[in-house]
Design a protein around this motif. Structure first.
Motif, PDB file in Angstrom:
ATOM      1  N   VAL A  55       0.846  -1.196   0.000  1.00  0.00           N
ATOM      2  CA  VAL A  55       0.000   0.000   0.000  1.00  0.00           C
ATOM      3  C   VAL A  55       0.880   1.243   0.000  1.00  0.00           C
ATOM      4  O   VAL A  55       1.877   1.314   0.722  1.00  0.00           O
ATOM      5  N   ILE A  56       0.510   2.222  -0.836  1.00  0.00           N
ATOM      6  CA  ILE A  56       1.102   3.562  -0.788  1.00  0.00           C
ATOM      7  C   ILE A  56       0.058   4.492  -0.193  1.00  0.00           C
ATOM      8  O   ILE A  56      -1.085   4.540  -0.668  1.00  0.00           O
ATOM      9  N   LEU A  57       0.433   5.227   0.845  1.00  0.00           N
ATOM     10  CA  LEU A  57      -0.471   6.209   1.452  1.00  0.00           C
ATOM     11  C   LEU A  57       0.042   7.599   1.109  1.00  0.00           C
ATOM     12  O   LEU A  57       1.164   7.966   1.462  1.00  0.00           O
ATOM     13  N   THR A  58      -0.770   8.379   0.399  1.00  0.00           N
ATOM     14  CA  THR A  58      -0.360   9.715  -0.031  1.00  0.00           C
ATOM     15  C   THR A  58      -1.477  10.716   0.249  1.00  0.00           C
ATOM     16  O   THR A  58      -2.587  10.320   0.626  1.00  0.00           O
ATOM     17  N   ASN A  59      -1.201  12.001   0.079  1.00  0.00           N
ATOM     18  CA  ASN A  59      -2.155  13.032   0.503  1.00  0.00           C
ATOM     19  C   ASN A  59      -3.401  13.104  -0.372  1.00  0.00           C
ATOM     20  O   ASN A  59      -4.500  12.807   0.064  1.00  0.00           O
ATOM     21  N   SER A  84       0.476  -2.958 -11.218  1.00  0.00           N
ATOM     22  CA  SER A  84       1.402  -3.935 -10.634  1.00  0.00           C
ATOM     23  C   SER A  84       0.873  -4.492  -9.315  1.00  0.00           C
ATOM     24  O   SER A  84       1.623  -5.043  -8.516  1.00  0.00           O
ATOM     25  N   ASN A  85      -0.418  -4.281  -9.076  1.00  0.00           N
ATOM     26  CA  ASN A  85      -1.092  -4.818  -7.889  1.00  0.00           C
ATOM     27  C   ASN A  85      -0.684  -4.118  -6.595  1.00  0.00           C
ATOM     28  O   ASN A  85      -0.691  -4.715  -5.521  1.00  0.00           O
ATOM     29  N   ILE A  86      -0.301  -2.847  -6.710  1.00  0.00           N
ATOM     30  CA  ILE A  86      -0.056  -2.010  -5.532  1.00  0.00           C
ATOM     31  C   ILE A  86      -1.291  -1.145  -5.312  1.00  0.00           C
ATOM     32  O   ILE A  86      -1.851  -0.592  -6.256  1.00  0.00           O
ATOM     33  N   THR A  87      -1.733  -1.032  -4.071  1.00  0.00           N
ATOM     34  CA  THR A  87      -2.902  -0.211  -3.748  1.00  0.00           C
ATOM     35  C   THR A  87      -2.452   1.186  -3.326  1.00  0.00           C
ATOM     36  O   THR A  87      -1.521   1.334  -2.536  1.00  0.00           O
ATOM     37  N   VAL A  88      -3.109   2.206  -3.867  1.00  0.00           N
ATOM     38  CA  VAL A  88      -2.834   3.594  -3.486  1.00  0.00           C
ATOM     39  C   VAL A  88      -4.012   4.119  -2.681  1.00  0.00           C
ATOM     40  O   VAL A  88      -5.160   4.076  -3.137  1.00  0.00           O
ATOM     41  N   ILE A  89      -3.729   4.600  -1.470  1.00  0.00           N
ATOM     42  CA  ILE A  89      -4.753   5.202  -0.613  1.00  0.00           C
ATOM     43  C   ILE A  89      -4.481   6.698  -0.514  1.00  0.00           C
ATOM     44  O   ILE A  89      -3.358   7.116  -0.211  1.00  0.00           O
ATOM     45  N   ILE A 112       3.678  -4.515   3.178  1.00  0.00           N
ATOM     46  CA  ILE A 112       4.589  -3.382   3.005  1.00  0.00           C
ATOM     47  C   ILE A 112       3.755  -2.112   2.879  1.00  0.00           C
ATOM     48  O   ILE A 112       2.796  -2.064   2.103  1.00  0.00           O
ATOM     49  N   LEU A 113       4.122  -1.096   3.650  1.00  0.00           N
ATOM     50  CA  LEU A 113       3.404   0.180   3.636  1.00  0.00           C
ATOM     51  C   LEU A 113       4.381   1.290   3.264  1.00  0.00           C
ATOM     52  O   LEU A 113       5.414   1.466   3.919  1.00  0.00           O
ATOM     53  N   LYS A 168       3.340  -5.707  12.452  1.00  0.00           N
ATOM     54  CA  LYS A 168       4.644  -6.186  11.978  1.00  0.00           C
ATOM     55  C   LYS A 168       4.804  -6.054  10.458  1.00  0.00           C
ATOM     56  O   LYS A 168       5.406  -6.910   9.796  1.00  0.00           O
ATOM     57  N   GLY A 169       4.249  -4.960   9.916  1.00  0.00           N
ATOM     58  CA  GLY A 169       4.440  -4.675   8.494  1.00  0.00           C
ATOM     59  C   GLY A 169       5.742  -3.922   8.265  1.00  0.00           C
ATOM     60  O   GLY A 169       6.256  -3.257   9.167  1.00  0.00           O
ATOM     61  N   LYS A 170       6.299  -4.036   7.076  1.00  0.00           N
ATOM     62  CA  LYS A 170       7.525  -3.313   6.742  1.00  0.00           C
ATOM     63  C   LYS A 170       7.173  -1.934   6.185  1.00  0.00           C
ATOM     64  O   LYS A 170       6.166  -1.767   5.496  1.00  0.00           O
ATOM     65  N   LEU A 171       8.041  -0.967   6.477  1.00  0.00           N
ATOM     66  CA  LEU A 171       7.778   0.424   6.110  1.00  0.00           C
ATOM     67  C   LEU A 171       8.827   0.956   5.140  1.00  0.00           C
ATOM     68  O   LEU A 171      10.022   0.702   5.290  1.00  0.00           O
TER      69      LEU A 171
END
Length: 361
Positions: A7-11, A27-32, A87-88, A108-111
């Motif tokens: 996941v990508i967290l952006t403004n 590419s199967n990445i989620t954008v929030i 992964i975040l 326990k996610g990776k950042l």
């Protein structure tokens, strides 16, 4: 690599990152997104694909002293619990991102930290925010920045070189229209938000000094709280100008090529994407050394000049040097197009992918 949940967290959705995020979602990445828009943003919101995109609802937005907005939305807990990313990727330290960071700690996610900032753009942040950064920076597994300024910022926080990856800011270079020197209606271009940190008064003073030696025509594109002051100054100085107001990005591609040079004055800018857009149109750029794109994208005597903010006479001299020398203008114009073509979506995507791959080593 993309079999992991990422996941990508952006403004907010932006015109300059929408295409890159579309590629990432494929590419199967989620954008929030923390919110759909911010109050002072006038651009048309890019089309957001339903696939792997999510906009948080009812985000509380707080305007900081530096003019940027902070987002607070506890819905991020619910969304992350549903997706359960391994992964975040965090793009700021606003409250919603801090909540997400603590979610990752607990689960326990990776950042990964992704910043557009530079040492100069972060000089005005307060002591508490710096303290939070110093603590949290040690918790990330890899880091993404847009250029040399971002790398200096990360190294200042003790990040090692092997954990830093470049994902350049870019535009769709092929969309921008080129015009010959003789066909360019305007001499000098201002494009961007007309606010204090963009130093519009300094821009007007430079135009005044140039106009005393060579009569020029100036194009002003943008809007903001200092608009009237800038326009009134140009009138007072008897500088011939045309004001287009705010222009959407799909129309800007036609306008950069109508000016001979772009002046990018700034007290601080994380990057300064208008430099990419100008160079893609074959327009040489004179840029403040406080903008992140300086030195990465603009090189002295190659495609423009990088100057300090304390010498208006030097800005005048460099502007006149380009405007009065057609051979130099053509050389810089051609160099600019070649250089900016290396700043593209493929290279931007590679930096993000590489920052994820390192987590599997």
């Amino acid at each position: 690599m993309m079999n992991k949940k990422i996941v990508i967290l952006t403004n907010i959705p932006t015109p300059y990152r929408s295409k890159l995020f579309d590629l990432l979602c494929e590419s199967n990445i989620t954008v929030i997104y923390c919110a759909e828009v911010e109050p002072d943003r006038l651009w048309t919101i890019p089309r957001i694909n339903d696939h792997n995109n999510y906009i948080l609802k009812k985000s509380k937005q707080i305007k900081g002293k530096n003019g940027f907005y902070f987002h607070l939305n506890f819905e991020i807990f619910k969304v992350l619990n549903k997706i359960k990313p391994e992964i975040l990727i965090i793009t700021s330290f606003n409250p919603t991102n801090l909540i997400a960071i603590f979610w990752a700690f607990y689960n326990k996610g990776k950042l990964i930290y992704w910043t557009d900032g530079t040492l100069d753009s972060e000089t005005k942040i307060g002591f508490i925010r710096k303290l939070i950064r110093k603590f949290l920076f040690r918790k990330f597994s890899s880091y993404i920045c847009t250029g040399l300024g971002g790398k200096k910022l990360l190294k200042n926080y003790g990040v090692s070189n092997n954990k830093i990856f470049y994902s350049n800011l870019c535009v769709d270079n092929k969309l921008y229209q080129f015009h010959k020197y003789e066909d360019r209606e305007f001499d000098i271009l201002y494009c961007g938000r007309i606010v204090d940190r963009k130093l519009p008064r300094m821009f007007a003073d430079i135009c005044n000094e140039v106009n005393k030696i060579r009569k020029i025509r100036v194009h002003i594109i943008g809007d903001g709280e200092c608009r009237e002051e800038l326009l009134n100054l140009l009138k007072t100085y008897s500088v011939d100008f045309y004001y287009s107001g705010f222009v959407q990005s799909d129309q800007l591609v036609k306008l950069y090529g109508t000016s001979k040079i772009l002046l990018l004055t700034s007290e601080f800018d994380a990057w300064g994407l208008v430099a990419n857009e100008a160079l893609a149109s074959g327009t040489p750029v004179i840029i403040s050394n406080k903008a992140g794109a300086a030195n990465d994208l603009v090189a002295n005597d190659i495609n423009g000049y990088v100057l300090g903010n304390n010498d208006i006479e030097e800005w005048r001299n460099k502007a006149l040097k380009i405007l009065n020398n057609k051979h130099l203008w053509h050389k810089m114009s051609s160099n600019g197009v070649q250089i900016v073509n290396h700043f593209n979506y493929d290279s931007a995507l590679k930096g993000i992918v590489d920052s994820i791959k390192i987590l599997n080593r």
